[in-house]
Design an enzyme around this catalytic site. Sequence first.
Site, PDB file in Angstrom:
ATOM      1  CG  HIS A 266      -4.170   2.412   3.567  1.00  0.00           C
ATOM      2  ND1 HIS A 266      -4.788   1.671   2.586  1.00  0.00           N
ATOM      3  CD2 HIS A 266      -4.752   3.642   3.550  1.00  0.00           C
ATOM      4  CE1 HIS A 266      -5.703   2.434   1.996  1.00  0.00           C
ATOM      5  NE2 HIS A 266      -5.701   3.624   2.563  1.00  0.00           N
TER       6      HIS A 266
ATOM      7  N   GLY B 163     -11.993   4.403  -1.865  1.00  0.00           N
ATOM      8  CA  GLY B 163     -11.841   4.463  -3.311  1.00  0.00           C
ATOM      9  C   GLY B 163     -13.053   3.972  -4.073  1.00  0.00           C
TER      10      GLY B 163
ATOM     11  CD  GLU C 239      -8.456   5.169   5.668  1.00  0.00           C
ATOM     12  OE1 GLU C 239      -8.563   6.272   5.164  1.00  0.00           O
ATOM     13  OE2 GLU C 239      -7.662   4.305   5.246  1.00  0.00           O
TER      14      GLU C 239
ATOM     15  N   GLY D 178      -7.898   9.988   0.431  1.00  0.00           N
ATOM     16  CA  GLY D 178      -7.173   9.373  -0.679  1.00  0.00           C
ATOM     17  C   GLY D 178      -7.407  10.141  -1.973  1.00  0.00           C
ATOM     18  N   GLY D 179      -8.304   9.619  -2.800  1.00  0.00           N
ATOM     19  CA  GLY D 179      -8.511  10.170  -4.141  1.00  0.00           C
ATOM     20  C   GLY D 179      -8.673  11.679  -4.188  1.00  0.00           C
TER      21      GLY D 179
ATOM     22  CG  ASN E 162      -2.928   7.376   1.418  1.00  0.00           C
ATOM     23  OD1 ASN E 162      -1.803   7.355   0.900  1.00  0.00           O
ATOM     24  ND2 ASN E 162      -3.652   6.284   1.608  1.00  0.00           N
ATOM     25  CD1 TRP E 163      -1.568  13.157  -2.136  1.00  0.00           C
ATOM     26  CD2 TRP E 163       0.495  13.502  -2.939  1.00  0.00           C
ATOM     27  NE1 TRP E 163      -1.361  14.505  -2.204  1.00  0.00           N
ATOM     28  CE2 TRP E 163      -0.111  14.753  -2.690  1.00  0.00           C
ATOM     29  CE3 TRP E 163       1.803  13.482  -3.442  1.00  0.00           C
ATOM     30  CZ2 TRP E 163       0.550  15.963  -2.920  1.00  0.00           C
ATOM     31  CZ3 TRP E 163       2.453  14.685  -3.671  1.00  0.00           C
ATOM     32  CH2 TRP E 163       1.837  15.908  -3.416  1.00  0.00           C
ATOM     33  CE  LYS E 164      -5.854   5.597  -1.545  1.00  0.00           C
ATOM     34  NZ  LYS E 164      -6.871   4.584  -1.488  1.00  0.00           N
TER      35      LYS E 164
ATOM     36  CB  SER F 141     -15.635   7.725  -0.698  1.00  0.00           C
ATOM     37  OG  SER F 141     -15.143   6.607  -1.427  1.00  0.00           O
TER      38      SER F 141
ATOM     39  CD  GLU G  42      -5.337   1.337  -1.026  1.00  0.00           C
ATOM     40  OE1 GLU G  42      -4.248   1.927  -1.069  1.00  0.00           O
ATOM     41  OE2 GLU G  42      -6.425   1.878  -1.313  1.00  0.00           O
TER      42      GLU G  42
HETATM   43  C1  PEP Z   1      -7.466   6.142   1.778  1.00  0.00           C
HETATM   44  O1  PEP Z   1      -6.791   5.621   0.915  1.00  0.00           O
HETATM   45  O2  PEP Z   1      -7.032   6.222   2.929  1.00  0.00           O
HETATM   46  C2  PEP Z   1      -8.781   6.651   1.405  1.00  0.00           C
HETATM   47  C3  PEP Z   1      -9.592   7.042   2.361  1.00  0.00           C
HETATM   48  O3  PEP Z   1      -9.062   6.697   0.060  1.00  0.00           O
HETATM   49  P1  PEP Z   1     -10.323   7.431  -0.629  1.00  0.00           P
HETATM   50  O4  PEP Z   1     -10.456   8.782   0.013  1.00  0.00           O
HETATM   51  O5  PEP Z   1      -9.962   7.506  -2.079  1.00  0.00           O
HETATM   52  O6  PEP Z   1     -11.512   6.573  -0.368  1.00  0.00           O
END
Ligand code: PEP
Length: 247
Positions: free
Chosen positions: A92, A170, A164, A230-231, A9-11, A209, A94
């Site tokens: 998601h 994040g 999640e 994500g990150g 997930n590049w967001k 994370s 967010e």
């Molecule tokens: C996400 O945005 O779905 C996510 C899991 O982010 P991160 O891996 O950065 O916690």
Amino acid sequence: MRRKLVAANWKMNGSSAANAQWIAAWRSVASTCDTVVCAPFVYLPQVGAGLAGTGTDLGAQNLSEQAPGAFTGEVAGEMLLDVGCRWVIVGHSERRAMYGETNELVAKKAARAIALGLRPIVCVGETLSERDAGRTLDVVAAQVAAVLAQCSVAKLAAGALAYEPVWAIGTGRTATPAQAQEVQAAIRAQLAAADATAAQQLRILYGGSVKPGNAAELFAQPDIDGGLIGGASLVAADFAAICAAAK
Ligand code: PEP
């Protein structure tokens, strides 16, 4: 036996130049599990073209619950299919927290994706205050129930669920494998109550994370069928290392 699935997930990150570098790096590694890259809408054609022949699918990060029409700023599932998406992230945290997406709207989006033949990755998870109040399983069960009210488990099984915990996204703070397994086993039991066979087929991802250093331990849990990343997915080598941990 469920095949592991790892989705990036590049967001709201990337640029034409950065994406080209990521794709060049990704093309030099062989993926060992099912993989998806969920890129920002405007970069979907570029990323889709770059992924061609790699075995990695293209995904989006959101879709409208509406059919094409007068919905300024929205993107229809039909358009995602048109540019080569096979997957779409839905609900998601967010989007739930910052854009007011309710359980019902998330369920409508999941149903719309499924009706079009797009595979949704439906995200669920509790906030820190909900966890601290001992409400994790209730909150997640209500999110899953809203989706099941509109989509059968068998149809959802074409896509995936992603657990999640909001406090782990994040933040660098990962749920322990045992914490994630507890919730994901509860989700599977809830799905099984509706359709025991399909519940065994539906992949439940963990997100929050995930890094190369913690992925293997998480993915070893019986109800963790891969990850939503994500990150760490912004660095192709890190995403590749996480995918390798899912082997
Ligand atoms: C996400 O945005 O779905 C996510 C899991 O982010 P991160 O891996 O950065 O916690």
